[in-house]
Design an enzyme around this catalytic site. Structure first.
Site, short mmCIF file in Angstrom:
data_model
loop_
_atom_site.label_atom_id
_atom_site.label_comp_id
_atom_site.label_asym_id
_atom_site.label_seq_id
_atom_site.Cartn_x
_atom_site.Cartn_y
_atom_site.Cartn_z
N HIS A 88 33.21 -23.30 90.69
CA HIS A 88 32.45 -22.21 90.34
C HIS A 88 33.73 -21.98 89.60
O HIS A 88 35.28 -21.32 89.57
CB HIS A 88 33.10 -21.28 91.70
CG HIS A 88 32.80 -19.80 92.03
ND1 HIS A 88 33.08 -19.41 90.43
CD2 HIS A 88 33.04 -18.72 92.09
CE1 HIS A 88 32.22 -17.90 91.01
NE2 HIS A 88 32.52 -17.55 92.53
N LYS B 25 5.32 -16.69 92.04
CA LYS B 25 4.01 -17.54 91.31
C LYS B 25 3.39 -18.00 91.11
O LYS B 25 2.40 -19.14 90.44
CB LYS B 25 3.06 -16.20 89.99
CG LYS B 25 3.25 -14.63 90.82
CD LYS B 25 2.75 -14.12 88.95
CE LYS B 25 2.65 -12.70 88.59
NZ LYS B 25 2.87 -12.20 87.66
N ARG C 168 31.72 -9.88 94.68
CA ARG C 168 32.93 -9.62 93.43
C ARG C 168 32.48 -10.30 91.74
O ARG C 168 32.45 -9.42 91.11
CB ARG C 168 34.03 -10.63 93.55
CG ARG C 168 34.93 -9.83 94.87
CD ARG C 168 35.56 -10.52 96.20
NE ARG C 168 34.42 -11.18 96.77
CZ ARG C 168 34.16 -10.10 97.83
NH1 ARG C 168 34.91 -9.46 97.71
NH2 ARG C 168 32.72 -10.29 98.09
N THR C 169 31.48 -11.49 92.24
CA THR C 169 31.49 -12.33 90.52
C THR C 169 29.82 -11.18 89.50
O THR C 169 30.63 -11.47 88.81
CB THR C 169 31.14 -13.24 90.83
OG1 THR C 169 31.92 -14.11 91.73
CG2 THR C 169 31.06 -14.60 89.65
N ARG D 57 24.38 -18.06 88.95
CA ARG D 57 24.03 -17.87 89.89
C ARG D 57 23.36 -18.92 91.34
O ARG D 57 21.96 -17.82 91.13
CB ARG D 57 25.47 -17.15 91.57
CG ARG D 57 25.34 -17.63 92.60
CD ARG D 57 26.68 -16.72 93.19
NE ARG D 57 28.27 -16.69 92.50
CZ ARG D 57 29.04 -16.28 93.32
NH1 ARG D 57 28.79 -15.34 94.96
NH2 ARG D 57 30.30 -16.71 93.39
#
Ligand code: CP
Length: 334
Positions: free
Chosen positions: A144, A90, A61-62, A111
């Protein structure tokens, strides 16, 4: 008067005026977007901007609502969702990776599993000669903020004919200790007079003491309980959450608890107020029976859609296009 923001890192940045203003703006964006001309106008507002969606934790959703919100504003998007596809593999640090994004993009939406990572990156970019806004799209077990914005927006729309969010009774159920959506929303609700919060969870998953301390400081009424069924008739909104067991490993293993007692069954609809609503940040497992979905009080699919409009409003505000959008709204008699 609404303060403008640059980075969006945590809910402590949002005061009551900001919340009301951004919800008003989201309502207007919703109206504007109903027509082709309105969509074309919105898509012209930020079509010179580019955004990086850096999502190193899973999301449906986000991610998609930010992606859609960018499209609505004309912002071009790129994404990194798996660090194995970037030079992190790397040995490049995450800090250097994100700093690199800031050289190509005008906005970083991220996120991350670390609680303070977005804040750390915002601080780091502020010290460079090319800082770009950072939006926290979920940080660890902590915050959030944009979910909390869409939750406030959903509550406000649901109760627009009942005086808005103020004076409402909101019950949270499930894994409240590790649920960042609950933690962020509970903090924002302290800004609304007369709200009463119920936290229904087994003791092992009860809301954190840090949030309780904030509620006490803000003089927000609350009740802690392990009896979910008892709070259903009391609440104007029930906010269900899933077990956040992705954190079990780092916490030393699974705790064997019957979480099914904190799920909303079809039979619970009879206990819910006729004008009450059921919310869930989603994804769900079995916290809400699918038979509940078609009840008009099930607000969780509307909640998802609200996320797109509030994120359009947020990005328009960050890039100072909020006043232009309001002017368009007024000049087109919407
Ligand atoms: N509510 C929410 O954050 O959903 P996703 O994890 O699917 O983005």
């Amino acid at each position: 008067m609404r303060e403008n923001i640059f980075h969006c890192i945590n809910v402590q940045q949002f005061d009551h005026a900001f919340l009301e203003g951004i919800c008003d703006l989201a309502d207007k964006i919703r109206e504007i977007s109903r027509t082709k001309a309105g969509m074309e106008y919105l898509a012209s507002t930020l079509n010179h901007k580019r955004a990086m969606l850096y999502f190193v934790q899973p999301s449906t959703r986000t991610f998609l609502s930010f992606y859609s919100a960018c499209q609505m504003l004309g912002i071009k998007c790129a994404e990194v969702r798996d660090p194995k596809t970037s030079s992190e593999i790397k040995g490049e640090s995450e800090e250097d990776t994100v700093r690199t994004f800031s050289l190509f993009f005008d906005l970083i939406i991220m996120r991350h599993p670390q609680a303070n990572f977005a804040e750390k990156i915002a601080y780091l970019l502020n010290k460079t000669d090319h800082p770009v806004p950072v939006i926290n799209a979920g940080s660890g077990k902590d915050q959030h903020p944009t979910q909390a914005l869409l939750d406030i927006y959903t509550l406000r729309r649901s109760f627009m004919h009942r005086g808005g969010v103020a004076q409402k009774r909101i019950a949270f159920a499930g894994d409240l200790r590790r649920g960042r959506t609950v933690r962020s929303l509970a903090r924002l609700l302290t800004q609304f007079p007369g709200v009463m919060l119920y936290f229904a969870a087994p003791p092992e998953y009860q809301i954190g003491e840090d949030i309780i301390a904030i509620l006490k400081q803000q003089k927000t009424a609350y009740e802690i309980t392990d009896n979910f069924e008892e709070v259903i008739p009391e609440a104007d909104a029930i906010y269900m959450t899933r077990l956040q067991d992705e954190w079990d490993l780092e916490e030393g293993g699974r705790v064997d608890i019957d979480i099914d007692r904190y799920s909303f069954k079809k039979r619970h609809l009879e206990l819910l107020k006729p004008d009450g609503i059921i919310m869930h940040p989603l994804p769900r497992r079995k916290e809400i029976e699918a038979e509940v979905d078609n009840d008009p009080r099930a607000a969780y699919w509307r909640q998802v859609r609200n996320g797109m409009y509030i994120r359009v409003a947020l990005m328009a505000t960050i890039f100072h296009r909020d006043k232009n959008i309001l002017e368009y709204y007024l000049s087109n008699n919407l």
